[in-house]
Design an enzyme around this catalytic site. Sequence first.
Site, PDB file in Angstrom:
ATOM      1  N   GLU A  49       1.884  16.792  -2.606  1.00 34.05           N
ATOM      2  CA  GLU A  49       2.145  15.357  -2.440  1.00 34.05           C
ATOM      3  C   GLU A  49       2.174  14.719  -3.804  1.00 34.05           C
ATOM      4  O   GLU A  49       1.179  14.726  -4.525  1.00 34.05           O
ATOM      5  CB  GLU A  49       1.063  14.717  -1.573  1.00 34.05           C
ATOM      6  N   ASP A  60      -4.881   1.881  -1.399  1.00 39.94           N
ATOM      7  CA  ASP A  60      -5.628   2.833  -2.219  1.00 39.94           C
ATOM      8  C   ASP A  60      -6.952   2.293  -2.703  1.00 39.94           C
ATOM      9  O   ASP A  60      -7.081   1.115  -3.041  1.00 39.94           O
ATOM     10  CB  ASP A  60      -4.775   3.261  -3.415  1.00 39.94           C
ATOM     11  N   TYR A 177       1.046  12.329   9.155  1.00 46.07           N
ATOM     12  CA  TYR A 177      -0.137  12.203   8.310  1.00 46.07           C
ATOM     13  C   TYR A 177      -1.136  11.336   9.067  1.00 46.07           C
ATOM     14  O   TYR A 177      -0.902  10.151   9.286  1.00 46.07           O
ATOM     15  CB  TYR A 177       0.280  11.541   6.993  1.00 46.07           C
TER      16      TYR A 177
END
Lengths: 263, 477
Positions: A49, A60, A177
């Site tokens: 990734e 994040d 995911y």
Amino acid sequence: MSAIAEAFARCRREKRAAFVPFLVAGDPTLQGSEELYDALAEAGADLLEVGVPFSDPIADGATIQAAAQRALAEGATLERVLGLVSRLRSERGLRLPIVLFSYFNPIHAYGVERFAEHAAGCGVDGVLAVDLPPEEAAGSYLEALRRHALDPIFLLAPTSTAARVKQVARAGSGFVYYVSRAGVTGERGSVRRELAKEVRALRKRLRLPVAVGFGVSTPEQVRAVAKLADGVVVGSALVTAAGGCRSRKAFVAKARELARAAR
Amino acid sequence: MPRRGTQPDASGHFGPYGGRFAPETLMAPLEALARAYDKARRDRRFLAELAELLQNYAGRPTPLYYADRLSRELGGARLFLKREDLLHTGAHKINNALGQALLTLRMGKRRVIAETGAGQHGVATATACALFGLECVVYMGTEDMRRQHPNVERMRLLGATVVGVESGSRTLKDAINEAMRDWVTNVATTHYVLGSVLGPDPFPRMVRDFQRVIGEEAKKQLKKRLGRPYPDLAIACVGGGSNAIGLFAPFLGDRRVRLIGVEAGGRGAALGEHAARFAPAEGGGSSVGVLHGTRTYLLQDAHGLVAPTHSISAGLDYPAVGPEHALLHDQGRVEYVAVSDPEAIDAFHRIAESEGILPALETAHALAEAMKRARDLPRRHAILVNLSGRGDKDLESVLAWDAARAASAPATSGRGRGPRARRPARPQPVSPDAASADAAPAPPERFVEAPGPEHEDWVEIPDPPRGRGWFGRRLSR
């Protein structure tokens, strides 16, 4: 079958989970991260990734925010990240499937069609845009990716409803995911107890492989998740490790420990 | 033309703008929020409760004030100021904060987070949370905490936790990033009271609906004052754009009204020196992008990285703009202009000295544009300006600016304006002996187009009829 689907199929045949390491491209430098991705391949990654740094990474945590800042200071634009992928293919001979992990705005600014064409040309296999859910991806984005044989990867989360799972199943390919917990990326103390049940239910409903990430950082956590899922994504822990390792050898050893835990 | 209630479409898009560009964790909660809001906005009890709060807690309706002295000094059109600065907490932000706090209670959440730039939305949210006993965490860039210090103290006194954000430019954009990160982590227990017409659907339409009361009231007040329920021009400043949308919303379908949104021109045209999203780009600049959950005009570089911005006013210092504004811009329905830092400061002083009102620096941008326009328009024209907030929070910034300007330009004109004494004094009431016996002591100039009360400036604006409130719709109890 796409390279990504093939990688997951192989892991399934070998009765193990895929190890999917994540690093921000351009951290500490573009050349440095080229070396790091190559090291990850050596350590036993099944997919890579490649994180595209963005100025405002709302999904994040502190570790990847800081990595993105360093990468941006090095001038790691989307264009240069594609260049990096291209060098991984041509100069380093890397054969692993590569997934770009980006926020949507850099792709939008690049031009979706142009991006898909260049990404495919550089050797990218799939694209995950973290703030682009399937309803907004429908249309030009999905068409462009499909036209260039790129797998559109989508996220699912503990908050996702059944209707959303269906929507992702229709729009996505390669793998799904699964975000292990509500929150941002980053290392956490433990894996949630409900995760096993959630992933089991998800795998029943989806034909796509399910990789689990967000907050998976230690070999113990990787081992626990590998028992449940088709793949394990490790990000922040590797970003931290890359910053702390003095040599390529030390980094490979760290990454290998995580890769082995996925087996 | 978007009519009331026709925008956005079912998926939250205003034409090509808007939408729901959010991480998956937030998608289902956003759907749930949209459902909760759609239910609430049709629920008479919710509307009645909000109307009651707006009236008796926040202080609605706010006056529509005719700035007689300033209008005369400018010698052109008449300026009408919608006094949102007189609301509780000092800005229009309370309209939305109360609405979303009520919604939070209905959704059964006990924790609220908010971002704030100028601090007005943070104060409004902290206030609403204190009122309802909700836990409140406000994210604020440390640069904004410095320049809007009084509001930080106010939030803390109201029981909110203010979290300083050190990342990026340490302003509004970074505060939103951090609020989003909190929300994505705590969404099960927490509602994010977004303060502007930004973010993923349903925020842009929800915040607009909560702010629409500004324009609806102004419309009725103008009808009373002028005999016509519309101005010739309506002007508001645009950061994210909530006070502007609130003022414009009822007039969007009325082509007789020119609508003008005022962005922050900052200190120059180069990228990074301003926050004018609609200004023609110089050296790269504004184009369409996706930030904070919505597709809209965005100040960014060629690689899709969000550009730094500058404005003297923290509330306008933001690289994106509400998606409905993006559409209104493309349609040409609203004209967007930029006003620079020094122009805003001049307007601040002018209003202070001519009308005795200290406006927020954000608002001062709208006032600067209004004054520019008023000069060139005939007196029969009415300009409606949203006086969106009061300026107490900006005193330090203004004084620092004045000191710097005085130091750099010594001994000339104080602030570059004509001497105070040359401006005419407020017209005195005509004394009985000076007036001829039969001439009515009318104001020097008539401008009421319909028969009105004798002293237009002091018309008392009555409360809305009982049982009517929010959005002007009838409520049955």
